[in-house]
Design an enzyme around this catalytic site. Structure first.
Site, PDB file in Angstrom:
ATOM      1  N   PHE A  96      -8.369   0.488   1.921  1.00 19.13           N
ATOM      2  CA  PHE A  96      -8.781   1.503   2.880  1.00 19.13           C
ATOM      3  C   PHE A  96     -10.285   1.435   3.081  1.00 19.13           C
ATOM      4  O   PHE A  96     -11.056   1.673   2.145  1.00 19.13           O
ATOM      5  CB  PHE A  96      -8.377   2.899   2.374  1.00 19.13           C
ATOM      6  CG  PHE A  96      -6.898   3.033   2.149  1.00 19.13           C
ATOM      7  CD1 PHE A  96      -6.079   3.504   3.152  1.00 19.13           C
ATOM      8  CD2 PHE A  96      -6.322   2.628   0.947  1.00 19.13           C
ATOM      9  CE1 PHE A  96      -4.703   3.601   2.961  1.00 19.13           C
ATOM     10  CE2 PHE A  96      -4.957   2.721   0.740  1.00 19.13           C
ATOM     11  CZ  PHE A  96      -4.141   3.203   1.754  1.00 19.13           C
ATOM     12  N   LYS A  97     -10.669   1.081   4.287  1.00 17.82           N
ATOM     13  CA  LYS A  97     -12.092   1.053   4.639  1.00 17.82           C
ATOM     14  C   LYS A  97     -12.409   2.363   5.339  1.00 17.82           C
ATOM     15  O   LYS A  97     -11.988   2.604   6.469  1.00 17.82           O
ATOM     16  CB  LYS A  97     -12.379  -0.146   5.543  1.00 17.82           C
ATOM     17  CG  LYS A  97     -13.825  -0.279   5.991  1.00 17.82           C
ATOM     18  CD  LYS A  97     -13.937  -1.405   7.010  1.00 17.82           C
ATOM     19  CE  LYS A  97     -15.336  -1.530   7.574  1.00 17.82           C
ATOM     20  NZ  LYS A  97     -15.385  -2.515   8.687  1.00 17.82           N
ATOM     21  N   ILE A  98     -13.165   3.208   4.665  1.00 12.60           N
ATOM     22  CA  ILE A  98     -13.426   4.560   5.161  1.00 12.60           C
ATOM     23  C   ILE A  98     -14.805   4.599   5.819  1.00 12.60           C
ATOM     24  O   ILE A  98     -15.828   4.380   5.162  1.00 12.60           O
ATOM     25  CB  ILE A  98     -13.347   5.597   4.020  1.00 12.60           C
ATOM     26  CG1 ILE A  98     -12.004   5.488   3.292  1.00 12.60           C
ATOM     27  CG2 ILE A  98     -13.575   6.998   4.575  1.00 12.60           C
ATOM     28  CD1 ILE A  98     -10.782   5.744   4.145  1.00 12.60           C
TER      29      ILE A  98
END
Length: 309
Positions: free
Chosen positions: A170-172
């Site tokens: 997950f690239k937030i």
């Protein structure tokens, strides 16, 4: 079994720019030099065809050519993440299967969206990623970025991590990234194999403190950002802070002033690539912004300004 405690991938995985000639044609010779430079700069992996790669200005045929070029030229020296975002579930899955077949280590995919107003509710987004997962056997990274306009609550991301087999990273990049990363890890636990920082590392230190294990930054100065990650991982908070403080002016210049043209301007200045131009209709970097970017970089002496000289 891969997990938050034992991730397959961690560290710095910058986005590679797409290199064009002055007439807008792909410049594959410069593209290969770009990959070589990035590897020499100390990356743990490379991401291609992201928004910072001007993916929205590429044809489908060019995407295929760039994917093949990247994977053949990198040749396993570092893992390559291929962005396969598309509004259509079927098209995204087909892109993902092709990328996997060519040797991609991971897929990065934004939730389905189109334009300023077309959005999809959570059941459709869940099914979109579930079908993509069914189509491949490599990890999938959700790119949670404001560009899509799709709100992805931490609880929803954590549920997808638990219930969708290959959805693990997950690239937030949304506002309050550190708080969201912390909540995602709390809710998803070991199923969240890769909670990652994005947005050119502008919030990197807070995100690392929140539990991020990877960073997807701009492609030009991994040699500056990698020591921040390494010091933080070693538990040396003072060294991590000092390195972040040192490089923050350049990180800020990329994130807030020059955007995705920063990497190409720096690579052109250092002889890595032949042309820094974006593809029309994206406007070229303003000369004063370029000057400020290079003045800031020269004070730090990153490898990018010396590699091709």
């Amino acid at each position: 079994m891969p997990s938050l405690s034992q991730p397959r991938y961690r560290g710095i995985f910058p986005v590679a720019p797409t290199t064009f000639a002055e007439d807008g044609a792909l410049d594959l010779a410069s593209q290969k030099r770009c990959f070589d430079f990035m590897i020499d700069s100390g990356v743990d992996g490379i991401c291609i065809l992201a928004n910072f790669s001007e993916q929205f200005l590429l044809s489908d045929e060019e995407r295929e050519l760039l994917t093949r070029t990247a994977l053949e030229h990198v040749a396993g020296r570092v893992p390559v993440i291929v962005t396969t975002t598309h509004t259509s579930t079927a098209v995204c899955a087909a892109r993902g299967r092709r990328a996997q077949a060519q040797g991609a280590a991971m897929l990065m995919v934004m939730p389905p969206y189109h334009g300023a107003t077309f959005r999809f509710p959570e059941p459709q987004v869940f099914e979109f990623y579930a079908r993509l997962s069914d189509a491949v056997s490599i990890p999938i990274m959700v790119q949670d970025a404001p560009a899509s306009g799709t709100v992805l609550p931490a609880a929803f991301l954590a549920r997808m991590a638990r219930e969708i087999e290959h959805l693990a990273y997950f690239k937030i990049e949304t506002a309050g990234a550190a708080a969201k990363l912390r909540e995602l890890i709390r809710l998803g636990g070991e199923a969240v194999e890769g909670p990652w920082d994005g947005e050119e590392a502008i919030t990197l230190l807070a995100d690392l403190d929140a539990g991020a294990t990877g960073a997807m930054t701009g492609g030009a100065f991994a040699d500056g950002i990698r020591p921040i990650l390494e010091a933080h991982r070693a538990g040396d908070a003072d060294a991590a802070f000092a390195q972040y403080q040192r490089w923050l002016p350049l990180i800020n210049y990329e994130n807030r002033q020059a955007g995705f043209l920063a990497a190409k301007a720096l690579m052109k200045a250092g002889g890595v690539i032949a042309c820094e131009a974006p593809r029309h209709p994206w406007p070229a970097l303003h000369p004063e912004v370029r000057k400020g970017l290079l003045d800031t970089a020269r004070r730090l002496d990153p490898l990018v300004l010396r590699w091709g000289r």
